[in-house]
Design a protein around this motif. Structure first.
Motif, PDB file in Angstrom:
ATOM      1  N   GLY A   9     -65.577  -3.616  63.287  1.00 12.25           N
ATOM      2  CA  GLY A   9     -66.957  -3.538  63.725  1.00 12.25           C
ATOM      3  C   GLY A   9     -67.537  -2.154  63.487  1.00 12.25           C
ATOM      4  O   GLY A   9     -66.828  -1.218  63.103  1.00 12.25           O
ATOM      5  N   ARG A  38     -69.527 -14.709  69.073  1.00 15.46           N
ATOM      6  CA  ARG A  38     -70.215 -13.451  69.334  1.00 15.46           C
ATOM      7  C   ARG A  38     -71.016 -13.566  70.622  1.00 15.46           C
ATOM      8  O   ARG A  38     -71.426 -14.656  71.025  1.00 15.46           O
ATOM      9  CB  ARG A  38     -71.124 -13.068  68.166  1.00 15.46           C
ATOM     10  N   THR A  91     -76.503  -8.484  65.864  1.00 16.36           N
ATOM     11  CA  THR A  91     -75.906  -7.503  66.764  1.00 16.36           C
ATOM     12  C   THR A  91     -75.273  -8.188  67.967  1.00 16.36           C
ATOM     13  O   THR A  91     -75.921  -8.975  68.667  1.00 16.36           O
ATOM     14  CB  THR A  91     -76.966  -6.501  67.241  1.00 16.36           C
ATOM     15  N   VAL A  93     -71.115  -8.358  70.327  1.00 19.23           N
ATOM     16  CA  VAL A  93     -69.671  -8.170  70.327  1.00 19.23           C
ATOM     17  C   VAL A  93     -69.065  -9.429  69.711  1.00 19.23           C
ATOM     18  O   VAL A  93     -69.391 -10.548  70.130  1.00 19.23           O
ATOM     19  CB  VAL A  93     -69.126  -7.954  71.741  1.00 19.23           C
ATOM     20  N   THR A 122     -65.026  -6.776  69.139  1.00 20.87           N
ATOM     21  CA  THR A 122     -65.407  -5.589  68.392  1.00 20.87           C
ATOM     22  C   THR A 122     -66.925  -5.587  68.254  1.00 20.87           C
ATOM     23  O   THR A 122     -67.542  -6.615  67.979  1.00 20.87           O
ATOM     24  CB  THR A 122     -64.708  -5.554  67.013  1.00 20.87           C
ATOM     25  N   GLN A 123     -67.522  -4.429  68.470  1.00 22.35           N
ATOM     26  CA  GLN A 123     -68.984  -4.324  68.488  1.00 22.35           C
ATOM     27  C   GLN A 123     -69.534  -4.250  67.068  1.00 22.35           C
ATOM     28  O   GLN A 123     -69.061  -3.457  66.241  1.00 22.35           O
ATOM     29  CB  GLN A 123     -69.407  -3.080  69.264  1.00 22.35           C
ATOM     30  N   THR A 125     -73.285  -3.618  65.372  1.00 22.00           N
ATOM     31  CA  THR A 125     -74.663  -3.234  65.622  1.00 22.00           C
ATOM     32  C   THR A 125     -75.386  -3.118  64.289  1.00 22.00           C
ATOM     33  O   THR A 125     -74.944  -2.384  63.409  1.00 22.00           O
ATOM     34  CB  THR A 125     -74.745  -1.909  66.376  1.00 22.00           C
TER      35      THR A 125
END
Length: 128
Positions: A9, A38, A91, A93, A122-123, A125
């Motif tokens: 991520g 997500r 966007t 996690v 895992t993020q 963005t």
């Protein structure tokens, strides 16, 4: 005990790409159906993509079709999510999940409660 660990991520501009990976240990990965979900802030965790235990069958949530690709390497106990043409609405996690009945059913779950094991997330963005 099965453990799933996501990686890959990060922060990316709109239109960019990321490749998420999920490494499995402690179980028989090659018999599991695998999925990616997500969760955006303030929203429920939602299905993104899934693959059968063999990797021969895949399924995608409508909004990611043609942009995301799920794949697996049973020799390396890993599953990947290639994400292209990312948009700010992607966007969230991202979590990988394993269904230990994958080989016996021959299918891949879409519902969260059909998965038995989850990673920590895992993020991702995406900036506009």
């Amino acid at each position: 005990q099965v453990q799933l660990v996501e990686s890959g991520g990060g922060l990316v501009q709109a239109g960019g790409s990321l490749r998420l990976s999920c490494a499995a240990s402690g179980g028989t990965f090659s018999t599991y159906a695998m999925g990616w979900f997500r969760q955006a802030p303030g929203k429920e965790r939602e299905f993104v993509a899934a693959t059968s235990w063999s990797g021969l069958s895949t399924y995608y949530e409508e909004s990611v079709k043609g942009r995301f690709t799920i794949s697996r390497d049973n020799a390396k106990n890993t599953v990947h999510l290639q994400m292209n043409s990312l948009q700010p609405e992607d966007t969230a996690v991202y979590y990988c999940a394993a269904d230990e009945d994958g080989r016996s059913t021959g299918t891949y779950p879409i519902a969260r409660d059909e998965y038995d094991y989850w990673g920590q997330g895992t993020q991702v963005t995406v900036s506009s």
